[in-house]
Scaffold this motif. Sequence first.
Motif, PDB file in Angstrom:
ATOM      1  N   THR A  78       0.962  -1.139   0.093  1.00  0.00           N
ATOM      2  CA  THR A  78       0.052  -0.354  -0.326  1.00  0.00           C
ATOM      3  C   THR A  78       1.122   1.248   0.320  1.00  0.00           C
ATOM      4  O   THR A  78       0.532   2.704  -0.704  1.00  0.00           O
ATOM      5  CB  THR A  78      -0.946  -0.229   1.178  1.00  0.00           C
ATOM      6  N   THR A  82       0.594   3.447  -2.702  1.00  0.00           N
ATOM      7  CA  THR A  82      -0.086   5.822  -3.395  1.00  0.00           C
ATOM      8  C   THR A  82       0.893   6.009  -3.429  1.00  0.00           C
ATOM      9  O   THR A  82       0.390   7.047  -3.954  1.00  0.00           O
ATOM     10  CB  THR A  82      -0.339   4.960  -1.484  1.00  0.00           C
ATOM     11  N   GLU A  85       1.590   7.505  -6.972  1.00  0.00           N
ATOM     12  CA  GLU A  85       0.678   7.596  -7.137  1.00  0.00           C
ATOM     13  C   GLU A  85       0.867   9.237  -6.784  1.00  0.00           C
ATOM     14  O   GLU A  85       0.763   9.946  -7.995  1.00  0.00           O
ATOM     15  CB  GLU A  85      -0.737   7.543  -6.913  1.00  0.00           C
ATOM     16  N   ARG A 108      -4.880   0.175  -7.570  1.00  0.00           N
ATOM     17  CA  ARG A 108      -5.260  -0.706  -6.121  1.00  0.00           C
ATOM     18  C   ARG A 108      -6.222  -0.246  -5.279  1.00  0.00           C
ATOM     19  O   ARG A 108      -7.119  -0.522  -4.674  1.00  0.00           O
ATOM     20  CB  ARG A 108      -4.064   0.294  -4.784  1.00  0.00           C
ATOM     21  N   HIS A 109      -7.376   0.619  -6.482  1.00  0.00           N
ATOM     22  CA  HIS A 109      -8.415   1.216  -6.011  1.00  0.00           C
ATOM     23  C   HIS A 109      -9.613   0.459  -6.001  1.00  0.00           C
ATOM     24  O   HIS A 109     -10.500   0.228  -6.476  1.00  0.00           O
ATOM     25  CB  HIS A 109      -8.763   2.414  -6.356  1.00  0.00           C
ATOM     26  N   LYS A 283      -0.346   4.041   9.152  1.00  0.00           N
ATOM     27  CA  LYS A 283      -0.977   4.600   7.763  1.00  0.00           C
ATOM     28  C   LYS A 283      -1.616   6.863   8.507  1.00  0.00           C
ATOM     29  O   LYS A 283      -2.175   7.236   8.216  1.00  0.00           O
ATOM     30  CB  LYS A 283      -2.744   4.277   7.106  1.00  0.00           C
ATOM     31  N   HIS A 315      -8.851  10.772  -4.017  1.00  0.00           N
ATOM     32  CA  HIS A 315      -8.583  10.379  -3.212  1.00  0.00           C
ATOM     33  C   HIS A 315      -9.368  11.083  -2.013  1.00  0.00           C
ATOM     34  O   HIS A 315      -9.045  12.047  -0.897  1.00  0.00           O
ATOM     35  CB  HIS A 315      -7.167  10.257  -2.616  1.00  0.00           C
ATOM     36  N   GLU A 319      -4.965  10.250   2.673  1.00  0.00           N
ATOM     37  CA  GLU A 319      -3.794   9.218   2.738  1.00  0.00           C
ATOM     38  C   GLU A 319      -2.566  10.376   3.260  1.00  0.00           C
ATOM     39  O   GLU A 319      -2.461  10.784   2.505  1.00  0.00           O
ATOM     40  CB  GLU A 319      -4.042   9.014   1.091  1.00  0.00           C
ATOM     41  N   GLU A 321       0.198   9.246   2.386  1.00  0.00           N
ATOM     42  CA  GLU A 321       1.834   8.964   1.631  1.00  0.00           C
ATOM     43  C   GLU A 321       1.222  10.547   1.126  1.00  0.00           C
ATOM     44  O   GLU A 321       2.421  11.242   0.683  1.00  0.00           O
ATOM     45  CB  GLU A 321       1.281   7.983   0.449  1.00  0.00           C
TER      46      GLU A 321
END
Lengths: 341, 341
Positions: A78, A82, A85, A108-109, A283, A315, A319, A321
């Motif tokens: 993940t 992530t 992107e 991944r989505h 996360k 998103h 996130e 990231e």
Amino acid sequence: MSAEGGTPAFESSTFSAESFFATQPPPPDLEKSVVSVREFVARQIRERRRVVLITSGGTTVPLELNVVRFLDNFSAGTRGATSAEYFLDAGYAVIFMHRQFSLQPYSRHYSHSTNPFLDLLEIHSESSSSGARSSHITVTPSKEADLVEVLSRYKQVHAKGILHTLTFVTVNDYLWLLRSVSHELSRMGRRSMYYLAAAVSDFFLPRQKMSEHKIQSGKGSLHIEMDQVPKVLRSMVSEWSSGGFVVSFKLETDSALIIPKARAALERYGHQVVIGNELHNRKYQVVFVTPSEAGFSETWLRINPETHPITASLHHVKEIEEDIVAELVRRHDDWLGSSTE
Amino acid sequence: MSAEGGTPAFESSTFSAESFFATQPPPPDLEKSVVSVREFVARQIRERRRVVLITSGGTTVPLELNVVRFLDNFSAGTRGATSAEYFLDAGYAVIFMHRQFSLQPYSRHYSHSTNPFLDLLEIHSESSSSGARSSHITVTPSKEADLVEVLSRYKQVHAKGILHTLTFVTVNDYLWLLRSVSHELSRMGRRSMYYLAAAVSDFFLPRQKMSEHKIQSGKGSLHIEMDQVPKVLRSMVSEWSSGGFVVSFKLETDSALIIPKARAALERYGHQVVIGNELHNRKYQVVFVTPSEAGFSETWLRINPETHPITASLHHVKEIEEDIVAELVRRHDDWLGSSTE
């Protein structure tokens, strides 16, 4: 290794990076991967883009040559998928070096387990005047805006040729590929970034100690003795990467270990950033540990996804990231600005 | 387990099925899964369908309570996911008990790695008379017929309610779930089938021996000693399943071991079929080993996918699971016919 009780019959040994590459065989498709990376990097240099190498997912350690069993490191990929992107959004070209079947940017989505794409689709059947039936597929209207956004970005990235994907399975594949890709990327010097998010095994079984066939059960307990994987970060910083901006990760389950281990890694390897994170809240919270005049500096990034408004963007949920990549791009800028390049 | 050199500090022990379930904790969501299976089985009994329990994918053996590392068994879940489609085609209801993130029926045709669904889709943008832009997604015409076929079957199966999916990760989850699901399925007696295609670890680390935190590297080689997983097939045949048709698998890398090990399993557990297969040709050749008056009988199934014509069906390439399932359905019919039920 033995399936009998008792003591393993071989000595354990310590591998340096040199002795590892001198004794463990390269993956069969290595040369092909290297050529593809060489072309990719040359094109990004011509087009004046920075390149980030992202490693993602766990590595395996096979216990048998005809592999049935292996040791693995927990990682769905993940973080890497992530982050890729957000780096692409920030204008970087990305070499995405990931564990086979781990998550990838964009797809991944739509994980087959949590958001299966077959559930987004509808079938419309029609009969023509001649009686022949034909069927067409459409996207469920409530799901179409999201899918348009993901798909648009996916197609743009492919049309621009700014995402290059490589796969590995074993820790041996990973180490060989990392060395070769770093060597190719070194042509870009300080404009390259290394974002080493893969969960790499600390232990491995040298080929010379592996069973040929499946280890048989029924003869008591299983004993495994594994050797340490060489710490290649030092070679990477001093030899392979030739001045790129190197970011490593430190994942722990005991949060008290994160800062001391991050500092020790920076002292030992001399790279730019360690991102520390704890398994259960990774996360929502990470710490950037960097060398500074005072010794080390620590910067915490935290998000609370529940308090973030839902936006119309790709998103929908914040996130971490996004913030990690923004912070790294800023630091890479500063670092390039402060250089004599 | 220890990260230091030297001998592990604990004794190995042997678990029976009873001592395993008495000492190892159940997964937290077990009761919820059991209730869902109970309702599913009751409905299939009312609707007079046979039910097959398919297990699929590999099991993990975590080395730490806060799991970073684990032992795994090689399996993408192809055998189980593919067979599920053919059992559904043959009129069986399917309980698909699979490793989280392993392949699933229908979506398996669109693996993110080998056939990413984003590559099947196209975006069409339009401007309305007011100047607002809207986008719609269509399926690439050359890919649409295949997708219509997969999607139609997927939607039919869901509309009929004949596919029930359960997930496991660890060998502990697997064993608890297998026992509970078998108990629920036993209400169906001989009309149930058990198709045990999961790659289950032969060894595990009892919870009482696990490290709480991530095992630290840097202290020498890693020693692991694992206990044997109890052979639950005997309990399954004699206690849990109450007369279902039980099919187990025997995967070997040394082909000379397949037949002797399959016979030994039938002698020991007393079930109906062992399907033997060798790692490297398992997609083209399997052997059914069954008890017979003369002792044992062996039936080989082989396909050569390259010589099979491409048809207009969902399965453009011949899959051996089509033949495996057809053979099992025939044997299940015979077995039911020969019973006094």
